[in-house]
Design an enzyme around this catalytic site. Structure first.
Site, PDB file in Angstrom:
ATOM      1  N   THR A 148     -17.419  -0.392  13.335  1.00 26.30           N
ATOM      2  CA  THR A 148     -18.015  -0.053  11.967  1.00 26.30           C
ATOM      3  C   THR A 148     -17.789   1.432  11.320  1.00 26.30           C
ATOM      4  O   THR A 148     -17.189   2.186  12.165  1.00 26.30           O
ATOM      5  CB  THR A 148     -19.627  -0.645  12.069  1.00 26.30           C
ATOM      6  OG1 THR A 148     -19.999   0.057  13.065  1.00 26.30           O
ATOM      7  CG2 THR A 148     -19.674  -1.960  11.904  1.00 26.30           C
ATOM      8  N   SER A 191     -25.595  -9.952  12.625  1.00 29.65           N
ATOM      9  CA  SER A 191     -24.891  -8.656  12.832  1.00 29.65           C
ATOM     10  C   SER A 191     -25.851  -7.557  13.653  1.00 29.65           C
ATOM     11  O   SER A 191     -26.998  -7.656  13.641  1.00 29.65           O
ATOM     12  CB  SER A 191     -24.726  -8.042  11.427  1.00 29.65           C
ATOM     13  OG  SER A 191     -24.124  -6.462  11.625  1.00 29.65           O
ATOM     14  N   ASP A 206     -18.106 -13.157  14.542  1.00 31.64           N
ATOM     15  CA  ASP A 206     -19.452 -12.853  14.576  1.00 31.64           C
ATOM     16  C   ASP A 206     -20.233 -13.979  14.709  1.00 31.64           C
ATOM     17  O   ASP A 206     -21.504 -13.928  14.870  1.00 31.64           O
ATOM     18  CB  ASP A 206     -20.049 -11.660  13.709  1.00 31.64           C
ATOM     19  CG  ASP A 206     -19.713 -10.518  14.038  1.00 31.64           C
ATOM     20  OD1 ASP A 206     -18.985 -10.185  14.950  1.00 31.64           O
ATOM     21  OD2 ASP A 206     -19.931  -9.465  13.420  1.00 31.64           O
ATOM     22  N   THR A 261     -18.156  -2.609   7.559  1.00 32.34           N
ATOM     23  CA  THR A 261     -17.342  -3.056   8.810  1.00 32.34           C
ATOM     24  C   THR A 261     -16.296  -3.861   8.143  1.00 32.34           C
ATOM     25  O   THR A 261     -16.317  -4.683   7.314  1.00 32.34           O
ATOM     26  CB  THR A 261     -17.923  -3.887   9.808  1.00 32.34           C
ATOM     27  OG1 THR A 261     -17.513  -4.124  10.785  1.00 32.34           O
ATOM     28  CG2 THR A 261     -18.860  -5.068   9.061  1.00 32.34           C
ATOM     29  N   VAL A 262     -15.071  -4.081   9.143  1.00 37.92           N
ATOM     30  CA  VAL A 262     -13.908  -5.026   9.144  1.00 37.92           C
ATOM     31  C   VAL A 262     -14.024  -5.849  10.437  1.00 37.92           C
ATOM     32  O   VAL A 262     -13.422  -6.512  10.702  1.00 37.92           O
ATOM     33  CB  VAL A 262     -12.795  -4.597   8.687  1.00 37.92           C
ATOM     34  CG1 VAL A 262     -12.408  -4.134   7.263  1.00 37.92           C
ATOM     35  CG2 VAL A 262     -12.076  -3.441   9.770  1.00 37.92           C
ATOM     36  N   ASN A 263     -15.122  -5.452  11.222  1.00 35.04           N
ATOM     37  CA  ASN A 263     -15.361  -5.993  12.426  1.00 35.04           C
ATOM     38  C   ASN A 263     -14.527  -5.442  13.523  1.00 35.04           C
ATOM     39  O   ASN A 263     -14.664  -4.148  13.907  1.00 35.04           O
ATOM     40  CB  ASN A 263     -15.277  -7.441  12.403  1.00 35.04           C
ATOM     41  CG  ASN A 263     -16.131  -7.978  13.702  1.00 35.04           C
ATOM     42  OD1 ASN A 263     -17.289  -7.398  14.340  1.00 35.04           O
ATOM     43  ND2 ASN A 263     -15.881  -9.521  14.099  1.00 35.04           N
ATOM     44  N   GLY A 270     -20.341   1.014  15.825  1.00 38.34           N
ATOM     45  CA  GLY A 270     -20.162   0.715  17.179  1.00 38.34           C
ATOM     46  C   GLY A 270     -20.511  -0.647  17.591  1.00 38.34           C
ATOM     47  O   GLY A 270     -20.937  -0.899  19.027  1.00 38.34           O
ATOM     48  N   ARG A 288     -22.519  -8.763   3.086  1.00 38.91           N
ATOM     49  CA  ARG A 288     -21.862  -9.094   4.236  1.00 38.91           C
ATOM     50  C   ARG A 288     -20.957 -10.369   3.978  1.00 38.91           C
ATOM     51  O   ARG A 288     -21.139 -11.304   2.979  1.00 38.91           O
ATOM     52  CB  ARG A 288     -23.064  -9.818   5.319  1.00 38.91           C
ATOM     53  CG  ARG A 288     -22.503 -10.475   6.709  1.00 38.91           C
ATOM     54  CD  ARG A 288     -22.442  -9.281   7.422  1.00 38.91           C
ATOM     55  NE  ARG A 288     -22.479  -9.934   9.065  1.00 38.91           N
ATOM     56  CZ  ARG A 288     -21.744  -9.614   9.974  1.00 38.91           C
ATOM     57  NH1 ARG A 288     -20.743  -8.553   9.788  1.00 38.91           N
ATOM     58  NH2 ARG A 288     -21.666 -10.011  11.173  1.00 38.91           N
TER      59      ARG A 288
END
EC number: 2.3.2.2
Length: 587
Positions: A383, A453, A425, A401-403, A474, A113
């Site tokens: 994601t 997350s 986040d 993910t890159v968000n 999602g 992360r």
């Protein structure tokens, strides 16, 4: 002789609604022909399967397995491919959670992360949510590449260069823009046009490239070529990292080369819980996904399965369980910064689930306060997920993910890397005492901290033998999507494909709204919760709102009952969610 991959025809196949179990049929919105179409989202194989959001990446991962690679080798190659062809959702400028289970029974959770830069602080945005959501100040320290490399060093069999080269070739030779990527580009058009790096890649003459146009990212290809030859040190303590930091700081960011050098992958102990005699394995915090999924399953098990979760009443109970899980999850945070032992223990406890079940009424729903939630929700974003099983039954469930779409809406012009906006986040303090709920202090920013997350990579065992691998993309809808696929297959008795294509329903506690799929995708597949189910929910007080979107699931199932010979090696069924147009690959 190496077995050849099973290839399914690209001609549309059809699944008759009458072939579904009664509980499955009630969840579907069918077309006028009474059929539900699926394309080639299902593969059956004996040796190994990769299910990713993009069929090109599934194929790359499958070839790694066929060449003798470990499931982790395939995960490296597949993830790097997704970073090229699906850059709105993932890439080496972001982070990931990788859950693995080795053939010898060992489970590990690789936490790669993103972390807050050392210059970050709790009040750094001064209440300005826009700076937190996009732009250079929203960029956290990327972790995906470090995590992939560490997992490969521990378990990989093929050379690192062999795993990186396919993604490098795609970036250099060009790849066709998928309809789904194009839809993400359209939603991000203003950000793409505002950033020179993104604009150079995804536009031509000031306009977005179109579906099936060929897209090139020569800078990223050069970056991947260096990484293939020299390893990840060039990213975290070398020329790539230096150039990346320079681009970020020129855009107004605070990330430094020291942040890259200090980044550490965390190998954590996986979580586990029992549901219907199955062992559910998931990621620990700072992922709140697995604990939430396990709590929901434990609550619903109290109603009895399948009877208690069938039909519209089962959907009502599922929504109520979701609301309870979202009320509790915001007490979680990065365990290196916050003591979450007690709340995590509660979320995994069948006794706690039994207590919550008693507060669920079949004839009504309640305001958010009934569920005990004290904190505002943080809505994480898009994601990409991949599920992998190899011929020895080593397993990877990995969510990258890159968000938000295209992360911070910044592409490093010197490296070709799309940069995350993972700082969004974190929870942000606000000077508002009027609301009943407040930002979660457990998720406030600290230097080096990892934000909470919803990512939920999951592995399912029966008597210590692999039964399934699942996960979803999602954002905050991942928890509901992952849970529903598990419930559909193991609770409602649906086959793997039906479990994935069944329309989904979501709730995040605040706002107190049931979101239900009413979605015709860019591939012309339609997903919609039936009107009788919606009316049933309204009569119980639920406020409903349709959405043209949701979670995207990748699901693998091992059929041990249908196996011959060694009972530890059953037929593998891989499903890629048609909502994103993915395709699995197996051999």
């Amino acid at each position: 002789m190496v077995a050849q991959p099973i290839i399914f025809p690209s001609i549309l196949a059809f699944l008759l609604i009458i072939s579904l179990s009664p509980s499955a049929a009630t969840l579907y919105k069918t077309s006028n022909s009474g059929t539900i179409k699926y394309k080639d989202q299902r593969v059956v194989a004996e040796h190994g399967v990769v299910a990713a959001d993009d069929g090109r990446c599934s194929l790359i991962g499958m070839k790694v397995l066929r060449d003798g690679g470990h499931a982790i080798d395939a995960a490296v190659a597949t993830a790097l491919c997704l970073g090229v062809v699906s850059p709105a959702s993932s890439g080496i400028g972001g982070g990931a959670f990788m859950l693995i289970r080795l053939a010898n029974g060992t489970s590990k959770a690789f936490d790669m992360r993103e972390t807050a830069p050392m210059q970050a602080s709790q009040g750094m945005y001064a209440g300005n949510a826009t700076k937190k959501a996009s732009g250079a100040l929203s960029i956290a320290v990327p972790g995906e590449l470090a995590g992939l490399h560490l997992a490969w060093k521990q378990h990989g069999r093929l050379t690192w260069e062999r795993l990186v080269r396919p993604a490098e070739k795609l970036a250099r030779r060009g790849f066709k823009i998928s309809p789904y990527l194009y839809s993400q580009m359209v939603r991000s058009e203003a950000g793409i046009l505002a950033d020179k790096g993104l604009g150079d890649i995804f536009t031509s003459n000031g306009k977005l490239l179109q579906p099936n146009d060929v897209c090139y990212n020569k800078k990223l290809a050069h970056t991947l070529r260096i990484i293939a030859r020299n390893g990840v040190k060039e990213f975290y303590n070398g020329s790539i990292g230096f150039n990346l930091v320079r681009d970020i700081q020129e855009a107004g960011g605070i990330l430094t080369t020291g942040d890259l050098q200090k980044y550490q992958v965390k190998i954590r102990k996986s979580l586990s819980s029992n549901f219907l005699g199955l062992k559910i394995i998931g990621m620990p915090p700072p992922s709140a996904g697995a604990a939430s999924v396990m709590l929901i399953l434990n609550i619903l098990a109290e109603f009895g399965v399948p009877e208690g979760i069938s039909g519209p009443l089962g959907i009502h109970r599922q929504i109520e369980a979701l609301k309870h899980a979202f009320a509790v999850r915001m007490n979680l945070g990065d365990p290196d910064f916050v003591n979450i032992t007690e709340v995590l223990s509660d979320m995994l406890s069948p006794t706690f689930a039994q207590q919550l079940k008693k507060t669920i009424y079949d004839n009504m729903t309640f305001d958010s306060g009934h569920y005990g939630g004290r904190w505002n929700q943080v809505n994480d974003h898009g994601t990409s997920h991949v599920s992998i099983v190899d011929k020895e039954r080593n397993v990877v469930s990995m969510t990258n993910t890159v968000n938000a779409y295209f992360g911070a809406k910044i592409l490093s012009k010197s490296t070709g890397i799309v940069l995350n906006n993972e700082m969004d986040d974190f929870s942000m303090p606000v000077n508002d005492t009027a609301n009943d709920t407040h930002p979660s202090s457990a998720n406030f920013i600290s230097p080096g901290k990892r934000p909470l997350s919803s990512m939920s990579p999951t592995i399912v065992l029966k008597d210590e033998q692999l039964k399934a691998v699942v996960g979803a993309s999602g954002g905050s809808m991942i928890i509901a999507g992952t849970t529903e696929v598990l419930l559909n297959h193991f609770g409602r008795g649906m086959d793997p494909l039906s479990s994935v294509i069944a329309p989904r329903i979501y709730h995040q506690l605040t706002p107190n709204i049931v979101y239900y799929e009413n979605w015709t995708t860019v591939y012309n597949d339609h997903f919609e919760i039936p009107s009788d189910t919606r009316e049933f929910l309204r009569k119980r007080g639920h406020v409903l709102q349709s959405i043209a979107g949701g979670s995207i699931c990748q699901f693998l199932v091992q059929d041990l009952e249908g196996s011959t010979g060694n009972k530890s090696f059953g037929k593998l069924v891989g499903i890629s969610d048609p909502r994103k147009g993915g395709r699995p690959a197996g051999f």
